[in-house]
Write a protein that holds these residues in place. Structure first.
Motif, PDB file in Angstrom:
ATOM      1  N   LEU B  15     -52.068 -81.115  23.085  1.00 25.87           N
ATOM      2  CA  LEU B  15     -53.320 -81.578  22.486  1.00 25.87           C
ATOM      3  C   LEU B  15     -53.754 -80.608  21.390  1.00 25.87           C
ATOM      4  O   LEU B  15     -53.296 -79.468  21.325  1.00 25.87           O
ATOM      5  CB  LEU B  15     -54.411 -81.748  23.546  1.00 25.87           C
ATOM      6  CG  LEU B  15     -54.576 -80.662  24.604  1.00 25.87           C
ATOM      7  CD1 LEU B  15     -55.385 -79.509  24.051  1.00 25.87           C
ATOM      8  CD2 LEU B  15     -55.252 -81.242  25.834  1.00 25.87           C
ATOM      9  N   ALA B  17     -56.552 -78.272  19.800  1.00 23.09           N
ATOM     10  CA  ALA B  17     -57.716 -77.540  20.281  1.00 23.09           C
ATOM     11  C   ALA B  17     -58.102 -76.497  19.253  1.00 23.09           C
ATOM     12  O   ALA B  17     -57.242 -75.998  18.516  1.00 23.09           O
ATOM     13  CB  ALA B  17     -57.402 -76.873  21.620  1.00 23.09           C
ATOM     14  N   ASP B  21     -62.320 -73.787  22.273  1.00 26.82           N
ATOM     15  CA  ASP B  21     -62.004 -74.598  23.450  1.00 26.82           C
ATOM     16  C   ASP B  21     -61.420 -73.735  24.567  1.00 26.82           C
ATOM     17  O   ASP B  21     -60.332 -73.179  24.433  1.00 26.82           O
ATOM     18  CB  ASP B  21     -60.995 -75.696  23.083  1.00 26.82           C
ATOM     19  CG  ASP B  21     -61.626 -76.796  22.250  1.00 26.82           C
ATOM     20  OD1 ASP B  21     -62.818 -77.081  22.453  1.00 26.82           O
ATOM     21  OD2 ASP B  21     -60.924 -77.354  21.386  1.00 26.82           O
ATOM     22  N   THR B  25     -62.978 -76.313  29.568  1.00 25.37           N
ATOM     23  CA  THR B  25     -63.513 -77.507  28.898  1.00 25.37           C
ATOM     24  C   THR B  25     -62.395 -78.497  28.604  1.00 25.37           C
ATOM     25  O   THR B  25     -62.615 -79.711  28.658  1.00 25.37           O
ATOM     26  CB  THR B  25     -64.267 -77.133  27.602  1.00 25.37           C
ATOM     27  OG1 THR B  25     -63.388 -76.395  26.761  1.00 25.37           O
ATOM     28  CG2 THR B  25     -65.495 -76.305  27.895  1.00 25.37           C
ATOM     29  N   VAL B  26     -61.207 -78.003  28.309  1.00 25.22           N
ATOM     30  CA  VAL B  26     -60.092 -78.920  28.073  1.00 25.22           C
ATOM     31  C   VAL B  26     -59.744 -79.674  29.357  1.00 25.22           C
ATOM     32  O   VAL B  26     -59.563 -80.894  29.354  1.00 25.22           O
ATOM     33  CB  VAL B  26     -58.876 -78.154  27.520  1.00 25.22           C
ATOM     34  CG1 VAL B  26     -57.626 -79.028  27.585  1.00 25.22           C
ATOM     35  CG2 VAL B  26     -59.151 -77.708  26.089  1.00 25.22           C
ATOM     36  N   ASP B  29     -63.119 -81.980  30.107  1.00 26.31           N
ATOM     37  CA  ASP B  29     -63.596 -82.960  29.122  1.00 26.31           C
ATOM     38  C   ASP B  29     -62.467 -83.730  28.443  1.00 26.31           C
ATOM     39  O   ASP B  29     -62.663 -84.853  27.992  1.00 26.31           O
ATOM     40  CB  ASP B  29     -64.446 -82.258  28.050  1.00 26.31           C
ATOM     41  CG  ASP B  29     -65.658 -81.559  28.634  1.00 26.31           C
ATOM     42  OD1 ASP B  29     -66.015 -81.892  29.784  1.00 26.31           O
ATOM     43  OD2 ASP B  29     -66.233 -80.672  27.973  1.00 26.31           O
ATOM     44  N   ARG B  30     -61.281 -83.121  28.352  1.00 24.83           N
ATOM     45  CA  ARG B  30     -60.190 -83.789  27.626  1.00 24.83           C
ATOM     46  C   ARG B  30     -59.189 -84.420  28.581  1.00 24.83           C
ATOM     47  O   ARG B  30     -58.607 -85.461  28.282  1.00 24.83           O
ATOM     48  CB  ARG B  30     -59.477 -82.776  26.718  1.00 24.83           C
ATOM     49  CG  ARG B  30     -60.404 -82.019  25.757  1.00 24.83           C
ATOM     50  CD  ARG B  30     -60.658 -82.772  24.458  1.00 24.83           C
ATOM     51  NE  ARG B  30     -59.454 -82.948  23.664  1.00 24.83           N
ATOM     52  CZ  ARG B  30     -58.943 -82.042  22.835  1.00 24.83           C
ATOM     53  NH1 ARG B  30     -59.543 -80.871  22.684  1.00 24.83           N
ATOM     54  NH2 ARG B  30     -57.848 -82.303  22.145  1.00 24.83           N
ATOM     55  N   VAL B  64     -57.768 -72.001  25.483  1.00 30.25           N
ATOM     56  CA  VAL B  64     -56.683 -72.877  25.915  1.00 30.25           C
ATOM     57  C   VAL B  64     -55.358 -72.501  25.237  1.00 30.25           C
ATOM     58  O   VAL B  64     -54.285 -72.684  25.810  1.00 30.25           O
ATOM     59  CB  VAL B  64     -57.053 -74.361  25.703  1.00 30.25           C
ATOM     60  CG1 VAL B  64     -57.142 -74.685  24.216  1.00 30.25           C
ATOM     61  CG2 VAL B  64     -56.058 -75.276  26.400  1.00 30.25           C
TER      62      VAL B  64
END
Lengths: 762, 157
Positions: B15, B17, B21, B25-26, B29-30, B64
């Protein structure tokens, strides 16, 4: 022989919780949700000159910025209507909401919130209890005299910064002080304690068809409904509150938090709005346990009889009355505690200051009031040269004791059993021996909250039992174990066949919230009432299926059978299935609220909380060692004897005792929110706020004293709140014993220990 | 924004980022892995603990990009693929180690690493390993009980 009650059945919600599947308030999200953050006052007291929102509103992704101008011009509050949603003219504490930013993401909302420019002219800060009542003190609320109690409450004595005052006087107290053999006076102080639930406060709201739906992780959903409605100036029926798993509350999630803001902002934005406190704002704005000053004076005879007592308490309500104004009443029930005193005067005041509003925390004001009472009791015994435990037992209340409110404690001799129970496990004279070691003892009487509750039971064709209630599972197991096991017992079924609901104020009857150990006791009684009606329908239906009389049947192991011919049976599921088209689904509802015990409502003035229903009795003993170099206190042993009526789930009760004592140890030894002269907290994060960790706390040795004949479902009384109440008292008495010095404040710091050791050498 | 690739619970994810990030939160939220909790976002409470290459870390403090190429295990990855709880998860259920349950995922991750490292830890070792995890409900004793049970050091009640 029970099928459920008294067994340590495991909780059903443990499985989703250990898998990470349980959806907590912070996890819940509606599709299309916007995110909001509050702009909070950076200072404790000031006049707002201007709030400049245009540069925040211009940030890409920001939907709106709201201020006091966008909210109804309404004051509301749990006890006293003294609080606006947003500060408009003046700010009264650091952290008070001034504006809110709604944006597409929380990151954008936070960045934009930092661009709201608030111009505040600083005003003098009332930062302490003594400052609040000093001559000429600035008024935290210049308009206090125009405020009115919340609907349903009569007004009470209050003036200037004194937002509540409870006063009792039996008369003749001063005469005794002038003639008693020995008169001892002590002054104690206690700092604030943050509830520090691991899940920060949150709320998600949506506005549709003229109604607000709020998704909450809360202890008291019906209060969220009513308080949100009051803050927005609408009827409670315009608000629906739906509960989710909650990551602890301990009293801080009884009054509303973010919910009214989320509701207002959802309407303004025309979309669902989610709000989550970050940890710093959660700590700074939390309705923590109040700081207090307690003055205790007693006159005693040489042979140890307590002739008179004066008990004067000042509690810090913070900037708004909150529920602290109710907590003044607790002083009436603790001034004598579990001991006989001939004459008593009690004055307890709640004071406004320019600090975050305080509120309920497990054990409420009882924690520091008993700290003061029991430290003072030690001092009385020591001054008379009497053993501290003997002095307590000599003065302990007996059955039929009349409290200061006129309420009679029919079963108060149970206290003596608690003293005995601990002594059998750990004889008093064997504890606290050796250098730098000490032992402390404390005894308490505590109550079970009487607030109403209700339940509907549904028997399903698959043999399951739906327990439909607005009661909240805060984590204690009061619903997941207590209510569930009572329901299973009433129907003679496996507790795994019970299906529990999450609270929904549209679907459920009123529930008084997860507070004061009430849930198992109150909702358990409601379950029993409902089960009586359910059994009636079951027997009526089964009688048709078994071709018998309804009064010839019994329920056992999920089946209805004939008493005279146990081979003739039908399952509960078959009964429910047969009823479906013969009278309709088998349901039954029940309600309960503890009737107020007989008392004299005029015994005291300003008594907002007039009785101590369903009392329980407790003795705690702590053995400690102090380090004479570092001042550190190590708790070597901690013993609890707790009168519970009946332990519906013994392992669950033990878990409440271990957890409650641990919070009490934190309160006694480490946790504090100190207030600077500027009215701001000195501890501003979980790094600075010292919570107990696994290495800090001993395994508590607890003895459950059961009296199953007592009022309550199978005798069960409140169990979860009391274990914190005597802890600071027992620890402080043990540290005083270990050091030979004086311990007069909470928490007991290493410096206090070293000073106590030093003073004892003089 | 730049791409980062790592493994979560055996699944490879890639992903975009940015520098702000965090792994937490990843995950939440992701990737929709909300079992990992944010309690303080400052590395004090341990509710966000996950295993990175077998080592417990506070995912709230970790960018991340720092887990690029690593193997991340979260609470959702502890049970077997057929849904059976791991021994320490099952022991938490059996020993009343869960009350509100918000801290529970973090405790389970810390303890999963402990048990992998020290198959029969004594009580002091357990309590020391838990220094970075706060529980406000239980007072810790039943959590110690669960570890003793999961490591075969006590009879299952």
């Amino acid at each position: 022989m029970t099928v459920s009650v008294g067994r340590s059945v495991v909780r059903q919600d443990a499985d989703p919780k250990v898998r990470g599947q349980a959806v907590f308030g912070v996890d819940f999200e509606l599709s299309g949700s916007l995110h909001a953050v509050l702009v909070r006052s950076p200072i404790a007291s000031g006049r707002i000159r201007s709030v400049e929102t245009s540069s925040a509103a211009a940030v890409p992704g920001v939907r709106l910025v709201a201020t006091a101008a966008d909210a109804p011009r309404i004051l509301s509050g749990l006890a006293l209507a003294d609080q606006p949603l947003f500060a408009g003219d003046v700010v009264r504490y650091e952290g008070e909401p001034i504006a809110a930013v709604v944006a597409d993401t929380v990151t954008i909302a936070r960045a934009a919130a930092a661009r709201v420019v608030v111009d505040i002219e600083p005003l003098p800060v009332v930062a302490s209890l003594s400052a609040a009542v000093a001559p000429g003190a600035p008024l935290v609320h210049a308009d206090w005299s125009t405020y009115r109690p919340s609907p349903g409450l009569p007004d009470w004595p209050r003036h200037d910064n004194v937002v509540g005052e409870m006063r009792f006087d039996s008369g003749g107290v001063d005469d005794v002080f002038s003639t008693a053999d020995v008169v001892i006076e002590d002054v104690y102080t206690a700092d604030r304690q943050y509830q520090a639930y691991l899940e920060p406060k949150s709320a998600t709201a949506v506005y549709e068809a003229g109604r607000y739906t709020i998704h909450a992780a809360h202890q008291y959903h019906f209060n969220v409904r009513d308080r949100t409605a009051a803050a927005l100036g609408i009827l409670p029926s315009r608000v629906r509150v739906i509960g989710h798993h909650m990551g602890g509350g301990f009293g801080a999630k009884l009054d509303v938090g973010l919910e009214p803001y989320a509701a207002l902002l959802a309407r303004l934005a025309g979309a669902p709005v989610k709000m989550v406190n970050d940890r710093v704002e959660d700590l700074l704005s939390c309705n923590s346990r109040e700081n207090a000053i307690i003055r205790v004076r007693s006159g005693v005879t040489r042979n140890g009889r307590i002739l008179a007592r004066e008990f004067l308490v000042d509690m810090d309500a913070g900037a708004y009355a909150g529920d602290t104004v109710f907590l003044t009443s607790i002083a009436l029930f603790v001034a004598e505690g579990p001991y006989s005193v001939d004459r008593t005067r009690v004055v307890a005041r709640a004071l406004y200051t320019n600090t975050a509003p305080t509120g309920a925390f497990r054990g409420v004001s009882g924690t520091y009031l008993y700290f003061a009472l029991e430290r003072h009791t030690d001092n009385l015994a020591n001054a008379l040269g009497m053993d501290r435990r003997d002095f307590r037992i000599r003065n302990a209340i007996d059955a039929g004791h009349t409290m200061l409110n006129g309420q009679v404690l029919e079963d108060s001799d149970l206290l003596r059993a608690a003293f005995d129970a601990i002594d059998e496990v750990a004889p008093w004279e064997t504890l606290g021996r050796g250098p730098n070691r000490g032992v402390g003892i404390a005894a308490t009487v505590w109550l079970t909250n009487p607030m109403p509750g209700a339940v509907t039971l549904r028997l399903e064709p698959d043999g399951s039992l739906g327990v439909v209630t607005g009661a909240a599972e805060i984590g204690t197991g009061a619903v997941a174990l207590g209510v569930r096991q009572v329901a299973a017992e009433e129907l003679g079924i496996d507790p795994d066949l019970v299906v529990l609901t999450m609270p929904d104020t549209d679907a459920h009857a009123y529930d008084g919230g997860a507070q004061g150990s009430r849930t198992t006791h109150i909702v358990g009684r409601a379950v029993q009432h409902a089960a009586a009606g359910l059994r009636e329908r079951i027997f009526g239906q089964a009688a048709k299926l078994l071709d018998s009389g309804a009064d010839e049947l019994e329920i056992t192991d999920g089946r209805v059978r004939m008493v005279s011919d146990p081979q003739r049976t039908v399952t509960l599921g078959q009964v429910a299935g047969a009823a479906m088209f013969d009278g309709g689904p088998i349901i039954s509802s029940g309600s309960y609220a503890t009737p107020a015990p007989k008392h004299d409502p005029d015994a005291a003035t300003g008594l907002l909380f007039a009785t101590f229903p369903t009392p329980t009795y407790h003795v705690h003993v702590a053995e400690v060692e102090v380090d004479p170099v570092t001042g550190r206190v190590t708790v070597l042993r901690y013993l609890v004897a707790q009168e519970v009526g009946r332990a519906i789930n013994p392992a669950g009760v033990m878990g409440q005792i271990q957890g409650g004592v641990t919070q009490g140890l934190g309160y006694a030894l480490w946790e504090t929110l100190q207030i600077g002269d500027d009215g701001r907290y000195r501890q501003r994060s979980l790094e600075a706020y010292k919570l107990p960790i696994a290495l800090d706390v001993p395994r508590v040795e607890a003895i459950l004293l059961e009296h199953p004949a007592d009022a309550g479902p199978y005798g069960a009384k409140g169990v979860a709140e009391p274990p914190i109440v005597p802890v600071a008292a027992a620890i402080a008495n043990a540290v005083a014993d270990a050091t030979g010095g004086s311990i007069v404040r909470l928490p007991i710091t290493p410096d206090d220990v070293l000073n106590a050791l030093e003073s004892s050498k003089e | 924004m730049s791409a980062v690739t790592f493994t979560v619970n055996g699944r490879i994810v890639t992903l975009d980022a940015d520098g702000a990030d965090t792994l937490l939160t990843v995950l939440r939220d992701r990737l929709g892995l909300t079992g990992t909790k944010e309690g303080c976002a400052e590395g004090e409470c341990g509710a966000c603990t996950v295993l990175v290459d077998g080592v417990p870390v506070d995912s709230c403090l970790l960018n991340v990009h720092a887990v690029a190429g690593s193997d991340v295990l979260t609470i959702e990855g502890l049970a077997t693929s057929d849904g059976r709880l791991s021994p320490i998860q099952q022991a938490f259920v059996d020993n009343f180690s869960v009350q509100c349950g918000f801290c529970t995922p973090g405790f389970l991750m810390t303890l999963t690493a402990l048990i992998a490292d020290t198959p029969t830890p004594d009580e002091v070792t357990i309590r020391s390993a838990l220094s970075g995890n706060l529980c406000r409900c239980t007072g810790y004793s039943t959590i110690v009980d669960a570890v003793m049970a999961a490591t075969g050091q006590t009879e299952r009640s």
